[in-house]
Design an enzyme around this catalytic site. Sequence first.
Site, PDB file in Angstrom:
ATOM      1  N   LEU A 226       0.529  -0.861  -0.016  1.00 25.05           N
ATOM      2  CA  LEU A 226       0.082  -0.167  -0.013  1.00 25.05           C
ATOM      3  C   LEU A 226       0.465   1.104   0.083  1.00 25.05           C
ATOM      4  CD1 LEU A 226      -3.191   0.932   0.446  1.00 25.05           C
ATOM      5  CD2 LEU A 226      -3.339   1.209   2.721  1.00 25.05           C
ATOM      6  N   ASP A 227       0.853   2.304  -0.826  1.00 28.27           N
ATOM      7  CA  ASP A 227       1.457   3.425  -0.882  1.00 28.27           C
ATOM      8  C   ASP A 227       3.292   3.871  -1.369  1.00 28.27           C
ATOM      9  OD1 ASP A 227      -0.783   4.241   1.127  1.00 28.27           O
ATOM     10  OD2 ASP A 227      -0.833   4.252  -0.801  1.00 28.27           O
TER      11      ASP A 227
END
Length: 282
Positions: A226-227
């Site tokens: 994530l990210d």
Amino acid sequence: MRSYILSFSCPDRLGVVARYSSLLADAGAFITEVSNYTDPVTERFFLRCVFDDRALNVTMDTLSQRWQAVADELNATWVLRASDDLPRIVLAVSAQDHCLSALLTKWRAGALPAEIVGVVSNHELSRGLVEWHGLPFYYLPVTKETKPQQEQEILSVFSELDGELLVLARYMQILSDGLCQELAGRAINIHHSFLPGFKGAKPYHRAWERGVKVIGATAHYVTADLDEGPIITQEVRPIDHETTVERMIHLGQDVEANALSQAVRLHCEQRVLLNGQRTVIL
Ligand SMILES: Nc1nc2c(c(=O)[nH]1)N[C@@H](CN(C=O)c1ccc(C(=O)N[C@@H](CCC(=O)O)C(=O)O)cc1)CN2
């Protein structure tokens, strides 16, 4: 007259520029723009060139086949495409439509070198906006239990529309590892913070608690982590002690929309080349 963009990266070695430029010159490809870079750490070479066919003495198929042979020899990753063959992009959105709206407005104004072909969403909220632009809207609700088949629906819409890039324009569902692998290098997300700060959900609330003096947004390729994907663009805007969370969210909308629109433009112009976990922008 038609122009084409060749972008490639390969392990750097003596003669790479001579190999590609002599191949283009022999074919009568008229080069009008070149930019290149060598990463001193990875010793990888990156190049983007624009050429046109005013003096071409072979077909583009023949030129592409000749380049394929050189690319194999150089162990290159490459894209060769006509400048007016606009990439087909599918947008994904959840409840907030500020990034979606900015992309649709730029596309309608001819300011986005891409063809938006449809929008998917896990909410109905943006149907009116999308259909007003004459585009198909796919409502694909999702719960924790239905995520696997909902992601299959996203993929089937993407392939039905011959999508080439999926843009997560504030799509607030974490894509599975499998979907990320399927879309590797073909999905861009906008995260509403200046990464690596404030990954995950509610970044503006956490930024306010931390007392930051700038807010930011980061457009990056989507990976399973994530990210964490390779960053394409980042934008920031100063704030101060008087700026409430609500004001940060509102100010952030323009910052997010600009960062995402810029990233989509750069990707569609073949200006973004992957360099491991990083990018080279030519
Ligand atoms: N595999 C990835 N998927 C997504 C990424 C990514 O980098 N890799 N970025 C997000 C966008 N995003 C932040 O930019 C983000 C979206 C959603 C969440 C989150 O915690 N979602 C919850 C559900 C929230 C809800 O239902 O409203 C969840 O999925 O469990 C964090 C960050 C897009 N996808």
